[in-house]
Design an enzyme around this catalytic site. Sequence first.
Site, mmCIF file in Angstrom:
data_model
loop_
_atom_site.group_PDB
_atom_site.id
_atom_site.type_symbol
_atom_site.label_atom_id
_atom_site.label_comp_id
_atom_site.label_asym_id
_atom_site.label_seq_id
_atom_site.Cartn_x
_atom_site.Cartn_y
_atom_site.Cartn_z
ATOM 1 N N SER A 154 0.837 -1.198 0.000
ATOM 2 C CA SER A 154 0.000 0.000 0.000
ATOM 3 C C SER A 154 0.876 1.255 0.000
ATOM 4 O O SER A 154 1.723 1.410 -0.884
ATOM 5 C CB SER A 154 -0.953 -0.038 1.207
ATOM 6 N N ARG A 224 -11.508 6.128 10.855
ATOM 7 C CA ARG A 224 -11.078 4.729 10.843
ATOM 8 C C ARG A 224 -12.148 3.837 10.225
ATOM 9 O O ARG A 224 -11.842 2.900 9.474
ATOM 10 C CB ARG A 224 -10.764 4.266 12.264
ATOM 11 N N ASP A 319 -8.811 -6.489 -4.509
ATOM 12 C CA ASP A 319 -8.431 -5.166 -4.008
ATOM 13 C C ASP A 319 -9.055 -4.105 -4.914
ATOM 14 O O ASP A 319 -8.559 -3.811 -5.993
ATOM 15 C CB ASP A 319 -6.903 -5.040 -4.003
ATOM 16 N N HIS A 352 -8.033 -5.026 -0.081
ATOM 17 C CA HIS A 352 -6.737 -4.366 0.005
ATOM 18 C C HIS A 352 -5.879 -4.944 1.131
ATOM 19 O O HIS A 352 -4.654 -5.002 1.026
ATOM 20 C CB HIS A 352 -6.948 -2.867 0.225
ATOM 21 N N ASP A 353 -6.515 -5.383 2.202
ATOM 22 C CA ASP A 353 -5.779 -5.942 3.341
ATOM 23 C C ASP A 353 -5.130 -7.288 3.040
ATOM 24 O O ASP A 353 -4.454 -7.849 3.906
ATOM 25 C CB ASP A 353 -6.706 -6.108 4.547
#
Length: 399
Positions: A154, A224, A319, A352-353
Amino acid sequence: MSETRSVGPVSAMRAHFDQPIRLKCGATVPQYDLVYETYGTLNAAKNNAVLICHALNASHHVAGYYADQPQNVGWWDNMVGPGKPVDTNRFFVVGVNNLGGCFGSTGPSSINPATGKPYGSSFPIVTVEDWVAVQARLADYLGIDCFAAVMGGSLGAMQALQWAISFPERVRHSIVIAAAPKLSAQNIAFNEVARQAIISDPDFHGGNYYEHGVVPRRGLRVARMIGHITYLSDDAMMEKFGRALRSGRLGFHFDIDFEVESYLRYQADKFASYFDANTYLLITRALDYFDPAQEYDGNLSAALARTRSRFLVVSFTSDWRFSPARSREIVKALIDNGRDVSYAEIDAPHGHDAFLMDDPRYHGLIRTYFDNIAQELGDVPRSPAEAAADALMEGASPL
């Protein structure tokens, strides 16, 4: 936690720099500290060092755990350690908290020596280029002329790419995972909504909340939540939570009904308890500003012409924030320049994680790539039995 699979208890270190750093925004930071950790041993030739660059909410604490906080495990502990894909029996791994951070390096919550008060809103805007320049100074401090590899996911991957541009002679391999050559308008928009949640919090006080003894907790929580939603895929969220109700029935209120709401609130509360709001603003702005092609009329191939390292570029099919198409832009620009580049698109459901997950195909790819780097350095390759044992412990089938 298995000691044989972990670097074990670690300690953070601090390096102080009196030499001023002039930032891309034009401001100068006269002196600063960088907090970092190292794992493994720097060899006599000093050519086995690997720099791990962190993403938005991570830090220098890449692997291992603290003796007094055994639950505080490094954010990439599944990737870095003895016998792991980035093997600390072979490599000297460095993790650093970037300038502007909130985990010990000089940042908005640090005391400004000129005023005796926290920098707060006066801390200047930092960019990926600035971080890389400061990381190079840390490398000098550690006696590292050239990294065997610079690696990140990232925002960390953007730093790995920038290293190859800014210091082409100081990095042999750039490992760019779940990245983009610049943010899309949609990604900038997500960051702006998160920033506005913080800035509009009554406890923000223009960024000088330290002096008021408060934290813009509500804004941090919303920021968050927004970010966390974008890190996961729809399929991953559906598989993990579905539409499960916390109490088994609808409550007909605006408190928590669904399990996914409970999860987001938990993650938000945890984040707001340790992360600095001003640092969040700085880091998301650094994300927005990253665009190495900007100075080349948008020509990414021209921007990457200075690179000399070999590249591994990795993307993940689910992602949607930094889609595989964005990684392929990087690959094409590198091929245009005749660079040695390997590309892998991993079919993974995590969004994405995924770059943080224990996917055996992904970890096997990184392991193989670092095995090849070790052989370049003249390191003795692992035996087939060791390789098979590592594969089994990673949850994969041995070849």
